[in-house]
Design a protein around this motif. Structure first.
Motif, short mmCIF file in Angstrom:
data_model
loop_
_atom_site.label_atom_id
_atom_site.label_comp_id
_atom_site.label_asym_id
_atom_site.label_seq_id
_atom_site.Cartn_x
_atom_site.Cartn_y
_atom_site.Cartn_z
N UNK B 43 0.88 -1.17 0.00
CA UNK B 43 0.00 0.00 0.00
C UNK B 43 0.92 1.22 0.00
N UNK B 54 5.60 6.97 -0.17
CA UNK B 54 5.62 6.32 1.13
C UNK B 54 4.97 4.95 1.02
N UNK B 56 3.13 2.31 3.02
CA UNK B 56 2.43 2.22 4.30
C UNK B 56 2.40 0.80 4.87
N UNK B 128 -11.21 5.33 2.16
CA UNK B 128 -10.09 5.74 1.32
C UNK B 128 -10.48 5.63 -0.15
N UNK B 152 -2.79 4.81 -2.97
CA UNK B 152 -3.79 5.63 -2.30
C UNK B 152 -3.72 7.09 -2.70
N UNK B 155 -4.67 10.13 2.26
CA UNK B 155 -3.48 10.05 3.13
C UNK B 155 -3.83 10.27 4.59
N UNK B 156 -5.06 10.62 4.86
CA UNK B 156 -5.51 10.73 6.26
C UNK B 156 -6.33 9.50 6.56
#
Lengths: 426, 165
Positions: B43, B54, B56, B128, B152, B155-156
């Protein structure tokens, strides 16, 4: 007595001063405003890491005590902080989370921070370099030297973290503010440059102190299968929880047994400088900062309180800037397995504080939140929270256990025990 | 061959959609069964905050099997996640031995026990949005996931989740 009625529920716990706090401190609007004014606006707050500002003219934006802040790296490579506010009409100058001013913006020339509203421009030292149509509008009544940005105290310290203070009169350095709490990790973090490899944020409906409490106490390991199975041995329970001036604490290390978690492996292959393999130190700094070094990955939590029942937490993961591609991937995987948004521990911690936040609303019947465990200042002792709230009480001049009363310094625990024994006629 | 490619594309689509049902319903073993031995899962999201891509979450097949097998030992938000997925593009390699697909993804969360169940249970929100970027191995009549990147936009993720997406 088993279950309790209203009076019993609200009675003062049969514990010593400092061993409980009133839940009002986690929900009251007036207390929250007091905290922003007397704590968050007055102290040093780490806001980002220098690796997020690698090149000259790079910037990051953030919020400290509701003030919009911008941190920029000048062409002299010095990192400086300013209010992200145009002195002309109060517009927020930079709206992006990060970027670089080498390229111009629609309203501005390259290498300047330019307010898009009326194109006033500022250099990386906060000096105003352009007032559009100055002569026509201000004649000789106002010039650039009178309208520079509001510069903030700024230091790069402790492994490259960028610290900002809104308080011009703070009078102490970050090192002095830390009061020795960072020393335990300084050799590991200062040996060579670090680099951020992970960032994500969460906005959680709870008071910021509830997150800090969770970071300050390890008794909640019962929440985490991972911690129980990889810890919980003699060395684990012997870890010291030490207090430092200013409300900071740190937690001593032990060797984590990662291979006890099914499908996991020892992390001895990769660590940080001066850190024994698989070891784990933690630092919790007042008023809401956490540094957490688990062998191969450093985690840092930075909090931005948004309201009595709302906090933004920014989670960063860091490794060494010199990491090989393989080592970096290993650090990322180790970090994410526990601390990513899909990791085993972080989700559990966030569920717990969300539950606390749901329970502690302004109209709630008072809860006496217990911080009363004493285990010789080791890992399941709750001295970390007591230490924090003693500092909190001093700064706000409010008693944490009765925030409508003025703060009284906590006697040492042994003195309290003696007083209690005397009162009981022992 | 063109007809065969058309059939293969349909089979890939069917696999992606069936996998959504398996993941929605926590039929982890069915998901793993549809992954090749060299399967890799990740992810990821680009963070404009730190100007970096990034990762995750993720790992190989063994790791994903391991973490799904231990879910019952962990405290988790049990609020169901439901995927709405549309397969946008399927490409079959010229040799017919591999395929790639891009799907648009939205995941909805219906609150159960994540906040205050009395008030919030039953409330649905977007958890998401993003894409599935999938790669497949085609071996005779068998199609299996070789790689899944959940890319994604969101991001929150706030409390996050223990469940693979």
């Amino acid at each position: 007595m088993s279950s309790r009625n209203h009076d019993q529920w609200n009675a003062t716990p049969d514990l010593q001063q400092g061993e409980w706090v009133d839940s009002k401190i986690y929900s009251d609007e007036e207390i929250f405003e007091d905290e922003l004014k007397k704590i968050w606006s007055k102290t040093w707050i780490p806001v980002c890491h220098e690796s997020e500002l690698k090149e000259a003219y790079s910037f990051r934006t953030m919020t400290v005590a509701r003030e919009p802040v911008i941190v920029v790296r000048g062409k002299d490579m010095v990192v400086r902080a300013f209010l992200n506010v145009c002195p002309h009409r109060g517009n927020m100058i930079e709206r992006r989370p990060s970027g670089n001013y080498k390229r111009g913006t629609p309203s501005g020339t390259p290498k300047t921070m330019t307010c898009m509203f009326h194109a006033w421009s500022f250099d990386m030292k906060g000096k105003c370099v352009n007032i559009s149509r100055k002569a026509e509008g201000y004649q000789d009544r106002l010039n650039e030297s009178q309208v520079g940005l509001r510069e903030l105290k700024c230091e790069v310290y402790f492994g490259g973290f960028v610290w900002v203070s809104l308080n011009d009169d703070i009078g102490i350095t970050v090192e002095e503010f830390a009061a020795g709490s960072l020393d335990v990790l300084a050799p590991s973090l200062n040996q060579e440059p670090l680099e951020v490899f992970h960032y994500h944020k969460a906005i959680i409906p709870c008071n910021y102190k509830l997150w800090h409490d969770t970071n300050c106490e390890f008794y909640h390991d019962y929440l985490h299968y991972h911690n129980r199975i990889t810890g919980f041995n003699e060395a684990y329970f012997a870890r010291k929880n030490s207090g430092f001036d200013g409300g900071h604490i740190n937690v001593g290390s032990f060797e984590v047994q990662y291979d006890n978690y099914e499908g996991s492996h020892s992390r001895e292959e990769l660590s940080f400088p001066h850190l024994p393999p698989n070891h784990w130190y933690m630092i919790d700094m007042f008023p809401g900062v956490n540094f957490n070094l688990r062998g191969s990955a450093l985690r840092c939590d930075l909090m931005t309180p948004l309201g009595p029942n709302s906090v933004m937490i920014e989670f960063r993961g860091l490794g060494l800037a010199s990491d090989s591609k393989k080592d970096r991937q290993t650090r990322i995987d180790h970090h994410n397995s526990i601390w990513g948004p899909f990791g085993r521990n972080l989700h559990e911690d966030l569920l717990a504080v969300t539950g606390q936040g749901s329970s502690m609303h302004p109209m709630a019947e008072s809860r006496k939140i217990l911080h009363g465990r004493h285990e010789n200042e080791t890992i399941h002792d709750e001295n970390g929270m007591r230490h924090y709230y003693e500092e909190w009480g001093k700064l706000l001049n409010r008693s944490p256990s009765n925030p409508d009363e003025k703060f009284k310094p906590y006697p040492a625990f042994k003195e309290q025990e003696a007083q209690r024994a005397a009162a009981a006629g022992k | 061959m063109a007809e065969n490619k058309h059939d293969l594309k349909e089979q890939v689509r069917e696999l992606i959609y069936n996998t959504c049902i398996h993941l929605d319903d926590h039929q982890w073993e069915h998901w793993h069964d549809n992954c090749a031995d060299n399967f890799n899962y990740a992810i990821r999201a680009f963070s404009p905050e730190v100007q970096a891509d990034i990762k995750y979450h993720g790992g190989d097949k063994e790791y994903m099997q391991s973490i799904t097998s231990m879910l019952s030992k962990h405290n988790s938000d049990q609020s169901p996640l439901r995927r709405h997925c549309t397969v946008y593009r399927v490409e079959i390699a010229a040799d017919g031995k591999s395929a790639a697909a891009i799907s648009s993804l939205a995941v909805y969360q219906t609150q159960l026990d994540g906040i205050n169940s009395h008030v919030d249970a039953g409330t649905t929100s977007v958890f998401l949005v993003g894409r599935y970027n999938d790669k497949f191995i085609i071996d005779g009549g068998s199609i299996k996931f070789e790689d899944r990147e959940v890319r994604l936009d969101t991001r929150r993720l706030d409390k996050g989740t223990h469940w693979p997406i």
